[in-house]
Design a protein around this motif. Structure first.
Motif, short mmCIF file in Angstrom:
data_model
loop_
_atom_site.label_atom_id
_atom_site.label_comp_id
_atom_site.label_asym_id
_atom_site.label_seq_id
_atom_site.Cartn_x
_atom_site.Cartn_y
_atom_site.Cartn_z
N MET A 112 -9.06 3.15 -18.32
CA MET A 112 -7.64 3.24 -18.63
C MET A 112 -7.03 4.52 -18.05
N GLY A 113 -7.77 5.63 -18.11
CA GLY A 113 -7.28 6.88 -17.56
C GLY A 113 -7.14 6.84 -16.04
N THR A 114 -8.11 6.22 -15.37
CA THR A 114 -8.06 6.10 -13.92
C THR A 114 -6.94 5.17 -13.50
N LEU A 115 -6.76 4.08 -14.22
CA LEU A 115 -5.70 3.12 -13.89
C LEU A 115 -4.33 3.80 -13.88
N GLN A 116 -4.10 4.73 -14.78
CA GLN A 116 -2.81 5.43 -14.84
C GLN A 116 -2.58 6.36 -13.66
N LYS A 117 -3.65 6.73 -12.95
CA LYS A 117 -3.53 7.62 -11.78
C LYS A 117 -3.25 6.87 -10.48
N ILE A 118 -3.36 5.56 -10.51
CA ILE A 118 -3.22 4.75 -9.29
C ILE A 118 -1.78 4.75 -8.81
N THR A 119 -1.60 4.95 -7.50
CA THR A 119 -0.26 4.98 -6.90
C THR A 119 -0.04 3.89 -5.87
N SER A 120 -1.13 3.33 -5.32
CA SER A 120 -0.99 2.28 -4.31
C SER A 120 -2.26 1.43 -4.28
N TYR A 121 -2.21 0.38 -3.49
CA TYR A 121 -3.37 -0.50 -3.34
C TYR A 121 -3.45 -0.97 -1.91
N ASP A 122 -4.63 -1.43 -1.52
CA ASP A 122 -4.76 -2.14 -0.25
C ASP A 122 -5.71 -3.30 -0.44
N ILE A 123 -5.60 -4.23 0.49
CA ILE A 123 -6.39 -5.44 0.46
C ILE A 123 -7.26 -5.46 1.71
N THR A 124 -8.55 -5.68 1.54
CA THR A 124 -9.44 -5.70 2.69
C THR A 124 -9.09 -6.87 3.61
N ASP A 125 -9.51 -6.76 4.86
CA ASP A 125 -9.20 -7.79 5.86
C ASP A 125 -9.71 -9.16 5.46
N ASP A 126 -10.85 -9.22 4.78
CA ASP A 126 -11.37 -10.52 4.36
C ASP A 126 -10.66 -11.06 3.12
N GLY A 127 -9.78 -10.25 2.49
CA GLY A 127 -9.00 -10.68 1.35
C GLY A 127 -9.75 -10.73 0.03
N LYS A 128 -11.02 -10.33 0.01
CA LYS A 128 -11.85 -10.46 -1.19
C LYS A 128 -11.87 -9.23 -2.07
N THR A 129 -11.33 -8.11 -1.58
CA THR A 129 -11.41 -6.86 -2.32
C THR A 129 -10.05 -6.20 -2.42
N ARG A 130 -9.77 -5.64 -3.59
CA ARG A 130 -8.56 -4.86 -3.83
C ARG A 130 -8.98 -3.44 -4.13
N ASN A 131 -8.51 -2.49 -3.33
CA ASN A 131 -8.78 -1.07 -3.55
C ASN A 131 -7.56 -0.45 -4.20
#
Length: 145
Positions: A112-131
């Motif tokens: 929960m603490g780490t989730l609140q620090k997130i500012t953006s996301y990216d999607i891998t080329d294969d579409g299977k992973t969300r960073n």
């Protein structure tokens, strides 16, 4: 909204110049939809399997309803989804159940603490992973559940 300026030059003379506007609908946000399971989190000195010995955290996105929910390895949570392009914001308070968890309490707090620090996301080329990223550091990684 994307703006382009078109110019036509012939023999050094400007023959035509115009502005064109086009609204581009990005399907990147809708690619968040679905249920995702955490398989990496940065920061804690405890191994991933030690943080989440029985159940890995999950996150579920519903971009049509601007809703996010999931399980933080013990308790469920839900809240409003704030996404603009690849920018994402989890800083608004979320509703979280209050079950007592003997195993994984530190994992729940870390998640929960780490989730609140997130500012953006990216999607891998294969579409299977969300960073999930804070600044320019990948903090969390989720795969399709």
């Amino acid at each position: 909204m994307m703006k382009k300026i078109f110019t036509l030059i012939f023999a050094g003379l400007l023959l035509l110049s115009c502005n064109a506007s086009k609204t581009i609908k990005s399907d990147t946000v809708s690619k968040l939809d679905g249920s995702w399971e955490l398989n990496y989190i940065t920061g804690p000195r405890i191994a991933f399997d030690g943080l989440y010995p029985k159940k890995k955290p999950t996150i579920i996105f519903n971009t049509k309803e601007n809703q996010v929910s999931g399980n933080n390895s013990c308790n469920t949570y839900t809240g409003k989804l704030f996404v603009n392009g690849n920018k994402i914001d989890f800083t608004q308070p979320m509703a979280v159940t209050k079950m007592m968890c003997m195993d994984g309490q530190q994992g729940e707090q870390t998640y929960m603490g780490t989730l609140q620090k997130i500012t953006s996301y990216d999607i891998t080329d294969d579409g299977k992973t969300r960073n999930f990223i804070s600044g320019d550091i990948a903090m969390m990684r989720f795969t399709r559940k």
